[in-house]
Design a protein around this motif. Sequence first.
Motif, mmCIF file in Angstrom:
data_model
loop_
_atom_site.group_PDB
_atom_site.id
_atom_site.type_symbol
_atom_site.label_atom_id
_atom_site.label_comp_id
_atom_site.label_asym_id
_atom_site.label_seq_id
_atom_site.Cartn_x
_atom_site.Cartn_y
_atom_site.Cartn_z
ATOM 1 N N ARG A 172 0.839 -1.208 0.000
ATOM 2 C CA ARG A 172 0.000 0.000 0.000
ATOM 3 C C ARG A 172 0.866 1.248 0.000
ATOM 4 N NH1 ARG A 172 -1.814 4.028 3.056
ATOM 5 N NH2 ARG A 172 -0.492 3.433 4.794
ATOM 6 N N ALA A 173 1.891 1.235 0.841
ATOM 7 C CA ALA A 173 2.789 2.390 0.921
ATOM 8 C C ALA A 173 3.503 2.622 -0.410
ATOM 9 C CB ALA A 173 3.809 2.172 2.041
ATOM 10 N N LEU A 174 3.983 1.550 -1.018
ATOM 11 C CA LEU A 174 4.682 1.684 -2.299
ATOM 12 C C LEU A 174 3.756 2.206 -3.384
ATOM 13 C CD1 LEU A 174 6.833 -1.564 -2.175
ATOM 14 C CD2 LEU A 174 7.604 0.784 -1.809
ATOM 15 N N ALA A 175 2.518 1.749 -3.380
ATOM 16 C CA ALA A 175 1.552 2.244 -4.369
ATOM 17 C C ALA A 175 1.306 3.742 -4.186
ATOM 18 C CB ALA A 175 0.240 1.465 -4.253
ATOM 19 N N ARG A 176 1.189 4.181 -2.950
ATOM 20 C CA ARG A 176 0.983 5.620 -2.687
ATOM 21 C C ARG A 176 2.213 6.421 -3.079
ATOM 22 N NH1 ARG A 176 -1.543 7.418 2.530
ATOM 23 N NH2 ARG A 176 -1.791 9.259 1.253
ATOM 24 N N ILE A 177 3.389 5.891 -2.795
ATOM 25 C CA ILE A 177 4.626 6.597 -3.155
ATOM 26 C C ILE A 177 4.723 6.760 -4.663
ATOM 27 C CG2 ILE A 177 7.139 6.413 -3.215
ATOM 28 C CD1 ILE A 177 6.904 5.059 -0.382
ATOM 29 N N ILE A 178 4.461 5.705 -5.413
ATOM 30 C CA ILE A 178 4.603 5.782 -6.872
ATOM 31 C C ILE A 178 3.545 6.709 -7.478
ATOM 32 C CG2 ILE A 178 3.249 3.787 -7.600
ATOM 33 C CD1 ILE A 178 6.618 4.897 -9.061
ATOM 34 N N GLN A 179 2.377 6.787 -6.871
ATOM 35 C CA GLN A 179 1.334 7.685 -7.371
ATOM 36 C C GLN A 179 1.739 9.145 -7.249
ATOM 37 O OE1 GLN A 179 -2.118 6.641 -5.079
ATOM 38 N NE2 GLN A 179 -2.800 5.114 -6.580
ATOM 39 N N ALA A 180 2.424 9.489 -6.173
ATOM 40 C CA ALA A 180 2.808 10.878 -5.935
ATOM 41 C C ALA A 180 4.109 10.914 -5.140
ATOM 42 C CB ALA A 180 1.702 11.609 -5.180
ATOM 43 N N PRO A 181 5.236 10.599 -5.781
ATOM 44 C CA PRO A 181 6.496 10.469 -5.039
ATOM 45 C C PRO A 181 6.964 11.759 -4.369
ATOM 46 C CG PRO A 181 6.863 10.262 -7.399
ATOM 47 C CD PRO A 181 5.390 10.306 -7.191
ATOM 48 N N ARG A 182 6.515 12.893 -4.842
ATOM 49 C CA ARG A 182 6.959 14.169 -4.257
ATOM 50 C C ARG A 182 6.005 14.701 -3.196
ATOM 51 N NH1 ARG A 182 8.540 16.204 -10.141
ATOM 52 N NH2 ARG A 182 10.393 14.921 -10.360
ATOM 53 N N ARG A 183 5.030 13.903 -2.825
ATOM 54 C CA ARG A 183 4.025 14.333 -1.851
ATOM 55 C C ARG A 183 4.621 14.559 -0.461
ATOM 56 N NH1 ARG A 183 -1.431 10.980 -0.986
ATOM 57 N NH2 ARG A 183 -2.677 12.837 -0.730
ATOM 58 N N TRP A 184 5.614 13.792 -0.089
ATOM 59 C CA TRP A 184 6.181 13.878 1.251
ATOM 60 C C TRP A 184 7.396 14.789 1.239
ATOM 61 C CZ3 TRP A 184 3.817 9.814 -0.993
ATOM 62 C CH2 TRP A 184 2.652 9.388 -0.354
ATOM 63 N N ALA A 185 7.620 15.458 2.342
ATOM 64 C CA ALA A 185 8.681 16.475 2.440
ATOM 65 C C ALA A 185 10.064 15.886 2.174
ATOM 66 C CB ALA A 185 8.653 17.112 3.824
ATOM 67 N N VAL A 186 10.906 16.721 1.584
ATOM 68 C CA VAL A 186 12.290 16.317 1.302
ATOM 69 C C VAL A 186 13.085 16.373 2.600
ATOM 70 C CG1 VAL A 186 14.381 16.883 0.020
ATOM 71 C CG2 VAL A 186 12.152 17.174 -1.057
ATOM 72 N N GLY A 187 13.877 15.322 2.812
ATOM 73 C CA GLY A 187 14.720 15.241 3.995
ATOM 74 C C GLY A 187 16.183 15.216 3.600
ATOM 75 N N PRO A 188 17.032 14.681 4.469
ATOM 76 C CA PRO A 188 18.462 14.624 4.175
ATOM 77 C C PRO A 188 18.750 13.838 2.896
ATOM 78 C CG PRO A 188 17.983 13.768 6.393
ATOM 79 C CD PRO A 188 16.683 14.080 5.734
ATOM 80 N N TYR A 189 19.709 14.336 2.130
ATOM 81 C CA TYR A 189 20.156 13.666 0.909
ATOM 82 C C TYR A 189 19.029 13.515 -0.124
ATOM 83 C CZ TYR A 189 23.978 12.572 4.029
ATOM 84 O OH TYR A 189 24.999 12.669 4.938
ATOM 85 N N SER A 190 18.081 14.451 -0.101
ATOM 86 C CA SER A 190 16.931 14.444 -1.023
ATOM 87 C C SER A 190 16.048 13.209 -0.865
ATOM 88 C CB SER A 190 17.402 14.569 -2.472
ATOM 89 O OG SER A 190 18.101 15.772 -2.652
ATOM 90 N N THR A 191 16.070 12.613 0.314
ATOM 91 C CA THR A 191 15.198 11.464 0.575
ATOM 92 C C THR A 191 13.842 11.954 1.042
ATOM 93 O OG1 THR A 191 15.970 11.293 2.860
ATOM 94 C CG2 THR A 191 17.096 9.925 1.206
ATOM 95 N N ARG A 192 12.892 11.053 1.002
ATOM 96 C CA ARG A 192 11.562 11.303 1.533
ATOM 97 C C ARG A 192 11.200 10.108 2.410
ATOM 98 N NH1 ARG A 192 9.144 15.514 -1.765
ATOM 99 N NH2 ARG A 192 10.591 15.962 -3.455
ATOM 100 N N ARG A 193 10.223 10.314 3.310
ATOM 101 C CA ARG A 193 9.885 9.283 4.285
ATOM 102 C C ARG A 193 8.390 9.004 4.265
ATOM 103 N NH1 ARG A 193 13.182 9.695 9.205
ATOM 104 N NH2 ARG A 193 11.229 9.670 10.344
ATOM 105 N N PHE A 194 8.050 7.736 4.287
ATOM 106 C CA PHE A 194 6.648 7.319 4.366
ATOM 107 C C PHE A 194 6.498 6.431 5.595
ATOM 108 C CE2 PHE A 194 2.890 4.899 3.755
ATOM 109 C CZ PHE A 194 2.041 5.685 2.994
ATOM 110 N N LEU A 195 5.702 6.867 6.548
ATOM 111 C CA LEU A 195 5.469 6.121 7.784
ATOM 112 C C LEU A 195 4.352 5.103 7.564
ATOM 113 C CD1 LEU A 195 5.988 5.782 10.860
ATOM 114 C CD2 LEU A 195 4.264 7.567 11.218
ATOM 115 N N LEU A 196 4.649 3.830 7.821
ATOM 116 C CA LEU A 196 3.621 2.798 7.712
ATOM 117 C C LEU A 196 2.563 3.015 8.787
ATOM 118 C CD1 LEU A 196 5.706 -0.437 6.998
ATOM 119 C CD2 LEU A 196 4.765 1.222 5.388
ATOM 120 N N ARG A 197 1.325 2.649 8.485
ATOM 121 C CA ARG A 197 0.218 2.910 9.407
ATOM 122 C C ARG A 197 0.194 1.996 10.619
ATOM 123 N NH1 ARG A 197 -5.142 3.468 5.837
ATOM 124 N NH2 ARG A 197 -4.470 1.381 5.292
#
Length: 100
Positions: A40-65
Amino acid sequence: MPTDWTAFHEEAAVEYDAAFEWYLERSPDTALRFDAEVERALARIIQAPRRWAVGPYSTRRFLLRRFPFILIYWELTPGEIQIVAVAHTARKPGYWKGRT
């Protein structure tokens, strides 16, 4: 572990496998729920990869529910995602920063 559109860093794949095995040893149903939540998380990430804030080294973070894990990823090219870490929330923050 899904890999159609996503590349897992080698160490992130090991982390995913270790978490899945940990849950599987305790409850096959929970392991399947963990896998579904990662899907589910991967599907949401691929739908809108830039939705979550940019962190260190241009990474983004998705917290599992329902599980204490964060998927740390970056967008290599438009539509190409690499999961850098499947990080337990209680693990030392930033341990993955040396991964490329």
